[in-house]
Scaffold this motif. Structure first.
Motif, PDB file in Angstrom:
ATOM      1  N   ARG A   1       4.196  10.574  -3.490  1.00  0.00           N
ATOM      2  CA  ARG A   1       3.667   9.274  -3.134  1.00  0.00           C
ATOM      3  C   ARG A   1       4.722   8.517  -2.321  1.00  0.00           C
ATOM      4  NH1 ARG A   1       0.371   6.148  -7.756  1.00  0.00           N
ATOM      5  NH2 ARG A   1      -0.354   8.309  -7.885  1.00  0.00           N
TER       6      ARG A   1
ATOM      7  N   VAL B   1       3.772   2.765   2.305  1.00  0.00           N
ATOM      8  CA  VAL B   1       3.231   2.681   3.656  1.00  0.00           C
ATOM      9  C   VAL B   1       3.518   1.310   4.268  1.00  0.00           C
ATOM     10  CG1 VAL B   1       1.122   2.774   5.039  1.00  0.00           C
ATOM     11  CG2 VAL B   1       1.416   4.335   3.104  1.00  0.00           C
TER      12      VAL B   1
ATOM     13  N   TRP C   1       0.841  -1.185   0.000  1.00  0.00           N
ATOM     14  CA  TRP C   1       0.000   0.000   0.000  1.00  0.00           C
ATOM     15  C   TRP C   1       0.883   1.244   0.000  1.00  0.00           C
ATOM     16  CZ3 TRP C   1      -5.213  -0.112  -0.558  1.00  0.00           C
ATOM     17  CH2 TRP C   1      -5.857  -1.327  -0.354  1.00  0.00           C
TER      18      TRP C   1
ATOM     19  N   TYR D   1      -4.983   6.397  -1.104  1.00  0.00           N
ATOM     20  CA  TYR D   1      -4.252   5.160  -0.854  1.00  0.00           C
ATOM     21  C   TYR D   1      -4.323   4.262  -2.086  1.00  0.00           C
ATOM     22  CZ  TYR D   1      -3.604   6.320   4.029  1.00  0.00           C
ATOM     23  OH  TYR D   1      -3.198   6.924   5.198  1.00  0.00           O
TER      24      TYR D   1
ATOM     25  N   ARG E   1       0.608   5.734  -0.414  1.00  0.00           N
ATOM     26  CA  ARG E   1      -0.334   6.837  -0.273  1.00  0.00           C
ATOM     27  C   ARG E   1       0.282   8.129  -0.768  1.00  0.00           C
ATOM     28  NH1 ARG E   1      -0.574   7.493   6.372  1.00  0.00           N
ATOM     29  NH2 ARG E   1       1.543   8.364   6.637  1.00  0.00           N
TER      30      ARG E   1
ATOM     31  N   ASP F   1      -2.921  11.171   8.224  1.00  0.00           N
ATOM     32  CA  ASP F   1      -3.080   9.976   7.397  1.00  0.00           C
ATOM     33  C   ASP F   1      -3.971  10.247   6.177  1.00  0.00           C
ATOM     34  OD1 ASP F   1      -3.314   8.055  10.420  1.00  0.00           O
ATOM     35  OD2 ASP F   1      -1.577   8.214   9.077  1.00  0.00           O
TER      36      ASP F   1
END
Length: 120
Positions: A44, A47, A35, A93, A37, A89
């Protein structure tokens, strides 16, 4: 090859959210997956990723202890469980396959992304 994410949305800080990524055209458990994000105005970043060689997981420092990654081979689906969410956060994603490090430069295929917004 296709990756389709789901599960994003608006959530309050401190709450949890689970993202899903369903793959078609290949087996997720035969590839490194992860993943990524991208927050507004930022690059980018990786994660959480699972290595194809030994199944070990890489966690970005910012999510350690809060996020976990898992996959269901029968459903060919990757999950991202996000707990204790913080406003920082907030990001789009992306699910992806990776062939080396958990770094956007080593991604083979990208999903289209799902937006997660964490309100304070």
């Amino acid at each position: 090859v296709q990756l389709v994410e789901s599960g994003g949305g608006l959530v309050q800080a401190g709450r949890s959210l689970r993202l899903s990524c369903t793959a078609s055209g290949f087996r997720l458990d035969y590839r490194g997956v992860g993943w990524f994000r991208q927050a507004p105005g930022k690059e980018r970043e990786g994660v959480l990723c699972i290595s194809v060689s030994d199944g070990s997981a890489y966690y970005a420092d910012s999510v350690k202890g809060r996020f976990t990654i898992s996959r269901d081979g029968a459903k060919n689906t990757l999950y991202l469980q996000m707990n204790s969410l913080k406003p920082e956060d907030t990001a789009v994603y992306y699910c992806a396959t990776v062939y080396d490090l958990c770094d956007p430069r080593y991604v083979d295929y990208w999903g289209k992304g799902t937006l997660v917004t964490v309100s304070s």
